[in-house]
Design a protein around this motif. Structure first.
Motif, PDB file in Angstrom:
ATOM      1  N   TYR A  64      -4.301   5.421   2.338  1.00  0.00           N
ATOM      2  CA  TYR A  64      -3.241   4.699   3.050  1.00  0.00           C
ATOM      3  C   TYR A  64      -2.578   5.625   4.089  1.00  0.00           C
ATOM      4  N   ALA A  90       2.145  -0.873   0.924  1.00  0.00           N
ATOM      5  CA  ALA A  90       0.923  -1.061   0.134  1.00  0.00           C
ATOM      6  C   ALA A  90       1.117  -0.283  -1.153  1.00  0.00           C
ATOM      7  N   GLY A  91       0.090  -0.262  -1.976  1.00  0.00           N
ATOM      8  CA  GLY A  91       0.170   0.525  -3.206  1.00  0.00           C
ATOM      9  C   GLY A  91       0.527  -0.320  -4.398  1.00  0.00           C
ATOM     10  N   ILE A 135      -2.703  -5.077   0.907  1.00  0.00           N
ATOM     11  CA  ILE A 135      -3.425  -4.328  -0.143  1.00  0.00           C
ATOM     12  C   ILE A 135      -4.692  -3.755   0.460  1.00  0.00           C
ATOM     13  N   GLY A 136      -4.938  -2.506   0.104  1.00  0.00           N
ATOM     14  CA  GLY A 136      -6.191  -1.873   0.489  1.00  0.00           C
ATOM     15  C   GLY A 136      -6.728  -1.159  -0.732  1.00  0.00           C
ATOM     16  N   SER A 137      -7.675  -0.302  -0.513  1.00  0.00           N
ATOM     17  CA  SER A 137      -8.158   0.505  -1.633  1.00  0.00           C
ATOM     18  C   SER A 137      -8.810   1.754  -1.055  1.00  0.00           C
ATOM     19  N   LYS A 165      -0.369   0.786 -11.726  1.00  0.00           N
ATOM     20  CA  LYS A 165      -0.095   1.402 -10.425  1.00  0.00           C
ATOM     21  C   LYS A 165       1.397   1.668 -10.336  1.00  0.00           C
TER      22      LYS A 165
HETATM   23  O1  3SK Z   1      -2.908   0.843  -2.463  1.00  0.00           O
HETATM   24  C1  3SK Z   1      -3.283   0.256  -1.456  1.00  0.00           C
HETATM   25  O2  3SK Z   1      -3.017  -0.938  -1.295  1.00  0.00           O
HETATM   26  C2  3SK Z   1      -4.046   0.991  -0.373  1.00  0.00           C
HETATM   27  C3  3SK Z   1      -3.821   0.657   0.923  1.00  0.00           C
HETATM   28  C4  3SK Z   1      -4.495   1.301   1.929  1.00  0.00           C
HETATM   29  C5  3SK Z   1      -5.389   2.280   1.648  1.00  0.00           C
HETATM   30  C6  3SK Z   1      -5.623   2.627   0.346  1.00  0.00           C
HETATM   31  C7  3SK Z   1      -4.950   1.988  -0.679  1.00  0.00           C
HETATM   32  C8  3SK Z   1      -5.248   2.400  -2.104  1.00  0.00           C
END
Ligand code: 3SK
Length: 517
Positions: free
Chosen positions: A222, A292-293, A316-318, A417
């Motif tokens: 992120y 996010a997170g 949200i990402g990952s 989380k």
């Molecule tokens: O936790 C998230 O939503 C996130 C956002 C952007 C990149 C990576 C993550 C884990």
């Protein structure tokens, strides 16, 4: 969107984009400022230094550094050389780093002087292949294999960028799972480019005139997008915070440097709004914020907008997708939801058999998009379970409403989380049961009054042990000492027994139900 170039060295790409603004500040870290010209020059010299040290293309180097102007130089310098930086969290334990050093077979480490003691401990704990340690801002006289970042970068010859393919391995990040060791998430040069084109420019809307400040550190996927790939791809200026992102430290940056784009996590937004010295709207210049997170509670977003007059784009990402793939937008914002898929990504909600779920029903989140990681390094089982052809299983549960807005509905596994960082309940339980007072333990995430998740432990004590505050404090200190401190349980409940299945497996969901009753 243009198509991603077939040959792409992302560091060289950024240097070319910014050749027209050599004198403009790229980074300000409170002690030093680096212009775009200096960033390009230093990255090329850092690449030269790596070649002098004998590092070869595709070899890994651990990057364990605080957010200073040296971080982007080390990261982009490595990319420039075709060396693969493995950027790691600065808050972990020596055991964590020992594992990462061995697993990545890092040939060098780029480290902040204040982190050298924990790195030394890690190097003593297990086998490794580290031959060089490049120390940024050393706090002591250095001896081989340690060398000084600043003087060696200045003395090195700049070299041409490696002619990397867009699909070539560029860097790794580590991601934790509910069991076992962290997974090495392998990303390409092209993945950085895609997150810029799909999210950074069109959704977050970062532009050249922006001053960008990310409280999320550069070692998080992120933070890497927020404070490196997005702002540098458009020639914006980035403000870095070297230390902990407390509300006070964040306020100082917001007032002193007037960032127009701010990126945080919900726990930080909540503590900012609760702080006595919260700045007024007139004292700051934020025009858009990202979150996010963890899910951003609706009321928190609304209070923030009322205070500062700007929106927080919750998404949200990952680590596996590198950045945000589902998000609110400035022109389409629904607080309490994570918004809609970022154009360029596809999202599906599926049941346990893989069939699509009906609108309004909970399903497992699957994502398809061009920034997906290549694999988990040396972990075929977990790679196969997560990267399913063009689709990736995120491990999150979501609901989609009639209008197409997605709302977070928890994790598919037991992972918790907390403030945007994963905590494995099993890891914390294993540490708790090593304490002499503890017979059994179960750890869950529980939302507090603001809707933000905190770690809670249920503990069965050994016969003869009493469950007073002193034991609670001792157990919290024991976890902080054994694991990265952010993993400690904020609350501990003593109980006679834990709910279990007939085969003796702890039923954490029953504890979660008890908490919500
Ligand atoms: O936790 C998230 O939503 C996130 C956002 C952007 C990149 C990576 C993550 C884990």
């Amino acid at each position: 969107m243009n198509s991603c170039p077939r040959l792409l060295n992302f560091a060289q790409y950024l240097s070319e984009v910014n050749a027209v603004r050599a004198a403009k500040p790229a980074y300000i870290d409170g002690q030093r400022t680096l212009s775009y010209g200096e960033l390009a020059e230093r990255s090329a010299r850092f690449a030269g230094l790596l070649q002098e040290l004998g590092l070869r293309r595709e070899e890994r180097a651990l990057l364990l550094m605080h957010d200073t102007v040296d971080w982007p130089v080390a990261f982009l310098g490595a990319l420039h050389a075709g060396v693969v930086p493995v950027a790691v969290n600065t808050l972990l334990t020596a055991d964590d780093y020992a594992y990462m050093l061995a697993h990545s077979r890092s040939q060098a480490v780029f480290v902040s002087g204040s982190l050298l003691p924990i790195l030394r401990e890690a190097l003593q704990r297990g086998p490794h292949e580290v031959k060089h340690i490049v120390v940024s801002e050393p706090t002591e006289a250095l001896q081989a294999p340690c060398i000084d970042f600043e003087s060696r970068v200045q003395a090195a010859q700049p070299v041409r960028a490696a002619d990397t393919h867009a699909d070539e391995i560029a860097f790794w990040l580590y991601s934790s799972g509910s069991t076992g060791q962290p997974k090495g998430v392998v990303h390409s040069h092209g993945n950085l480019w895609y997150t810029v084109e799909l999210y950074g420019k069109p959704v977050l809307g970062v532009r050249e005139s922006d001053v960008v400040f990310s409280a999320a550190k550069l070692f998080f996927a992120y933070g890497l997008g927020n404070a490196l790939s997005f702002p540098l791809a458009v020639g914006a200026t980035v403000v870095l915070l070297r230390g902990r992102p407390t509300p006070q430290a964040v306020f100082e940056k917001l007032v002193e440097f007037q960032p127009t784009v701010f990126c945080g996590v919900p726990t930080l937004y909540a503590s900012m709004l609760a702080a006595p010295d919260l700045p007024t709207r007139e004292q700051v210049a934020m025009r858009v914020c990202a979150s996010a997170g963890e899910a951003l509670p609706k009321e928190l977003g609304e209070r923030y907008t009322a205070q500062f007059g700007c929106y927080i784009l919750d998404g949200i990402g990952s680590t596996e997708m590198l950045h945000i793939f589902l998000s609110n937008r400035s022109d389409d914002l629904h607080y309490g939801t994570t918004g809609k898929p970022v154009p360029g990504y596809e999202v599906q909600l599926r049941d346990e058999l893989g069939a699509p779920v009906a609108t309004g029903s909970i399903g497992d989140l699957y994502i398809k998009g061009p920034s997906a990681a290549l694999m988990y390094w040396n972990n075929r089982d977990k790679t196969r379970a997560t990267f399913l052809g063009e689709w990736l299983k995120s491990g999150d549960k979501y609901i989609c409403d009639e209008q197409g807005y997605y709302t977070y509905a928890g994790r598919s596994d037991d992972m918790i989380k907390v403030s945007g960082q994963y905590v494995s309940p099993i890891e914390v339980e294993n540490v708790l049961v090593q304490h002499e007072a503890v017979l059994e333990a179960a750890v869950i995430g529980v939302a507090d009054a603001q809707g933000l998740v905190k770690t809670v432990a249920y503990v069965v004590l050994r016969p003869g042990q009493d469950g007073g505050d002193a034991v609670k404090a001792a157990l919290q200190a024991h976890v902080k000492h054994s694991l990265a401190p952010f993993k400690y349980p904020r609350q501990i409940h003593f109980t006679e027994e834990l709910p279990k299945t007939a085969t003796g497996k702890i039923q954490r969901f029953r504890l979660r139900q008890m908490e919500t009753q």
